[in-house]
Design a protein around this motif. Sequence first.
Motif, PDB file in Angstrom:
ATOM      1  N   ARG A   1      41.594  38.528  34.361  1.00 55.67           N
ATOM      2  CA  ARG A   1      40.511  39.155  35.117  1.00 55.67           C
ATOM      3  C   ARG A   1      39.475  39.738  34.158  1.00 55.67           C
ATOM      4  O   ARG A   1      38.266  39.585  34.352  1.00 55.67           O
ATOM      5  CB  ARG A   1      41.048  40.242  36.040  1.00 55.67           C
ATOM      6  CG  ARG A   1      39.955  40.918  36.836  1.00 55.67           C
ATOM      7  CD  ARG A   1      40.462  42.093  37.661  1.00 55.67           C
ATOM      8  NE  ARG A   1      39.361  42.652  38.399  1.00 55.67           N
ATOM      9  CZ  ARG A   1      39.150  42.461  39.689  1.00 55.67           C
ATOM     10  NH1 ARG A   1      39.991  41.744  40.398  1.00 55.67           N
ATOM     11  NH2 ARG A   1      38.104  43.002  40.288  1.00 55.67           N
TER      12      ARG A   1
ATOM     13  N   GLY B   1      47.691  38.518  34.409  1.00 54.54           N
ATOM     14  CA  GLY B   1      46.633  38.439  35.414  1.00 54.54           C
ATOM     15  C   GLY B   1      45.490  39.394  35.117  1.00 54.54           C
ATOM     16  O   GLY B   1      44.310  39.032  35.243  1.00 54.54           O
TER      17      GLY B   1
ATOM     18  N   TYR C   1      45.375  39.829  38.711  1.00 55.90           N
ATOM     19  CA  TYR C   1      44.072  39.153  38.731  1.00 55.90           C
ATOM     20  C   TYR C   1      43.221  39.663  39.890  1.00 55.90           C
ATOM     21  O   TYR C   1      42.068  40.023  39.716  1.00 55.90           O
ATOM     22  CB  TYR C   1      44.299  37.638  38.811  1.00 55.90           C
ATOM     23  CG  TYR C   1      43.061  36.794  38.787  1.00 55.90           C
ATOM     24  CD1 TYR C   1      42.218  36.798  37.683  1.00 55.90           C
ATOM     25  CD2 TYR C   1      42.741  35.959  39.853  1.00 55.90           C
ATOM     26  CE1 TYR C   1      41.077  36.003  37.655  1.00 55.90           C
ATOM     27  CE2 TYR C   1      41.613  35.162  39.830  1.00 55.90           C
ATOM     28  CZ  TYR C   1      40.785  35.190  38.731  1.00 55.90           C
ATOM     29  OH  TYR C   1      39.666  34.402  38.709  1.00 55.90           O
TER      30      TYR C   1
END
Length: 124
Positions: free
Chosen positions: A17, A13, A76
């Motif tokens: 990002r 995640g 994320y």
Amino acid sequence: MAYLFVFVGGGLGAMFRHFVNNASSRMFGTAFPYHTFFINVSGSIVMGLIAGYFAFKSGSSQHLRLFLMTGILGGYTTFSAFSLDAALLYERGAVGLAILYVVGSVALAIGGLFAGMALIRAIT
């Protein structure tokens, strides 16, 4: 074993990002935080899809939930967890608590950020 699923998902995640941050900066510039806006909205949509799916698929494993929701989406964006918590309070009929949670979280988080920056400026 549960911690391993969260660890691996969190890394994935966070990598995604970082990718979105870089791509957004190249595509739209940095005058507005498009990257954070997109991440918060898209993460919340995905959290809603996953939470809704798991609500109706009771046979889903806890490890899969941890990997996807706490791991990938936690790496994320934590805004998706915030959104889910607010929605759950609202859906349980605790509208006042939901409002308090949303307003309090946003106000205290931003206030805390300013307080932290002011403290560092004062001691450096």
